[in-house]
Design an enzyme around this catalytic site. Structure first.
Site, PDB file in Angstrom:
ATOM      1  N   TYR A   1       1.193  -1.148   0.071  1.00 41.55           N
ATOM      2  CA  TYR A   1       0.027  -0.045  -0.387  1.00 41.55           C
ATOM      3  C   TYR A   1       0.655   0.832   0.549  1.00 41.55           C
ATOM      4  O   TYR A   1       1.292   2.119   1.104  1.00 41.55           O
ATOM      5  CB  TYR A   1      -0.564  -0.227   0.784  1.00 41.55           C
ATOM      6  CG  TYR A   1      -2.169  -1.384   1.115  1.00 41.55           C
ATOM      7  CD1 TYR A   1      -1.713  -1.717   0.149  1.00 41.55           C
ATOM      8  CD2 TYR A   1      -2.858  -1.370   2.500  1.00 41.55           C
ATOM      9  CE1 TYR A   1      -3.213  -3.040   0.167  1.00 41.55           C
ATOM     10  CE2 TYR A   1      -3.126  -2.436   2.675  1.00 41.55           C
ATOM     11  CZ  TYR A   1      -3.769  -3.729   1.073  1.00 41.55           C
ATOM     12  OH  TYR A   1      -4.680  -3.633   1.725  1.00 41.55           O
TER      13      TYR A   1
ATOM     14  N   ARG B   1     -16.536   0.947  -1.843  1.00 40.27           N
ATOM     15  CA  ARG B   1     -15.532   1.570  -2.783  1.00 40.27           C
ATOM     16  C   ARG B   1     -16.601   2.957  -2.721  1.00 40.27           C
ATOM     17  O   ARG B   1     -15.650   3.826  -4.323  1.00 40.27           O
ATOM     18  CB  ARG B   1     -14.794   0.849  -4.443  1.00 40.27           C
ATOM     19  CG  ARG B   1     -14.094  -0.294  -4.156  1.00 40.27           C
ATOM     20  CD  ARG B   1     -13.189  -0.690  -5.160  1.00 40.27           C
ATOM     21  NE  ARG B   1     -13.026  -1.660  -4.871  1.00 40.27           N
ATOM     22  CZ  ARG B   1     -12.009  -2.559  -4.771  1.00 40.27           C
ATOM     23  NH1 ARG B   1     -11.094  -1.641  -3.663  1.00 40.27           N
ATOM     24  NH2 ARG B   1     -11.560  -3.529  -4.356  1.00 40.27           N
TER      25      ARG B   1
END
Length: 332
Positions: free
Chosen positions: A56, A209
């Protein structure tokens, strides 16, 4: 806040976690200050689980967590910290998967350095290397437990059959998988297998999302986000269809006195006592919406109303593009 057991007879965490991908600009620009503010809010709300990965932001998410822990040493005892390894690059620089003992241990060592701790509570294989038997990978992870570098082991996006094979070698405390009102395939075996084995199902993208929030990302914002603009659900005409369909969900959430994101979290938690949603956020106010859902209790009638508005299979478009499907195991 309700607690979830991480593995059979394992440690308990609050039923809501934090997805660390948002600490690395994945859904838009953020800052270390923003990430630290969310961790402050998590402590205040009693949220304990942080779920990150070495990839990430190429370590940026772990680094942000690490600087917070160094500035707030007592926070280490509050948080249950999970990270992942197993994604690498081939000779051409393309994404590849490496579950070898050497790679997984080296990746974990680097993660521990960025986090500034000597052991993570949970270490997942982020993507399974298809050619390597999962039993061998479970043995590697068990070795990292024996060395004291992680307390428990897990896998991300594996099939129920793979979970059973790995669990036969060493207890698998958690499996991470996308799970939400928009993505319900885990109900075809993974939810049930995790419950049977005492494995926590760590549900990422539980608000789909942003689709299952009061303020979904705008089309022009999506075009600035490499992952989302390639995801079929966020491409036209699917995006417009999905936004229209989720309007009914937003109205229902308002009627029920919850933010839409909170209702999405409450639904997810109602699907099993072993389910731990890990939404990501760059906003403290949005974090509080998520906490409201974790503290809510839904009745059977509430669930029926939600699933009438968004029945199984309502979403337009696949959750991943063909390229994004490289790595997750398909099983239904």
């Amino acid at each position: 806040m309700k607690q979830v057991s991480i593995g059979a007879n394992g440690p308990k965490t609050a039923c809501l976690g934090i997805g660390g991908m948002s600490f690395a600009d994945f859904y838009g620009p953020t800052s270390e200050e923003n990430s630290h503010a969310i961790l402050d809010a998590a402590i205040a709300a009693g949220v304990t689980h942080i779920d990150t990965s070495n990839v990430y932001g190429m370590g940026r998410s772990e680094t942000a967590i690490g600087t917070y822990l160094r500035a707030n040493p007592a926070a280490r005892d509050h948080f249950h910290i999970a990270t992942k390894g197993g994604i690498s690059k081939d000779a051409q620089g393309n994404r590849a998967f490496d579950n070898s003992p050497q790679h997984l241990e080296a990746a974990l060592d680097a993660s521990l350095q960025r986090l500034g701790i000597d052991r993570v509570d949970l270490y997942y294989v982020h993507r399974r290397e298809a050619a390597r038997p999962i039993e061998e990978v479970a043995e590697t992870l068990a070795g990292l437990v024996a060395k004291g570098k992680c307390r428990q082991i897990g896998f991300s996006e594996i099939a129920p059959s793979s979970l059973r094979r790995a669990h036969a070698v060493h207890p698998v405390a958690a499996v991470q998988s996308e799970y939400s009102l928009a993505t319900r395939f885990p109900e075809l075996g993974l939810v049930q297998t995790c419950a049977e084995l005492g494995t926590a199902l760590v549900a990422f993208s539980p608000v789909s999302r942003s689709l299952l929030t009061d303020t979904p990302l705008a089309a022009e914002v999506i075009q600035t986000l490499p992952f989302l603009k390639s995801a079929p659900r966020f491409q036209q005409p699917n995006l417009s269809a999905n936004l229209a369909l989720t309007e009914g969900f937003r109205r229902l959430a308002a009627e029920m006195g919850l933010p839409a994101a909170g209702l999405a979290i409450a639904w997810c938690l109602a699907k099993g006592d072993h389910i731990l949603p890990i939404p990501g956020t760059r906003s403290v106010s949005h974090f509080h919406e998520l906490v409201a859902g974790a503290n809510a209790t839904l009745t059977a009638d509430d669930i029926a109303r939600i699933e009438t508005v968004l029945p199984v299979g309502w979403a337009h478009g696949d959750r991943y593009s063909d390229e994004q499907w490289n790595g997750p195991e398909r099983y239904c």
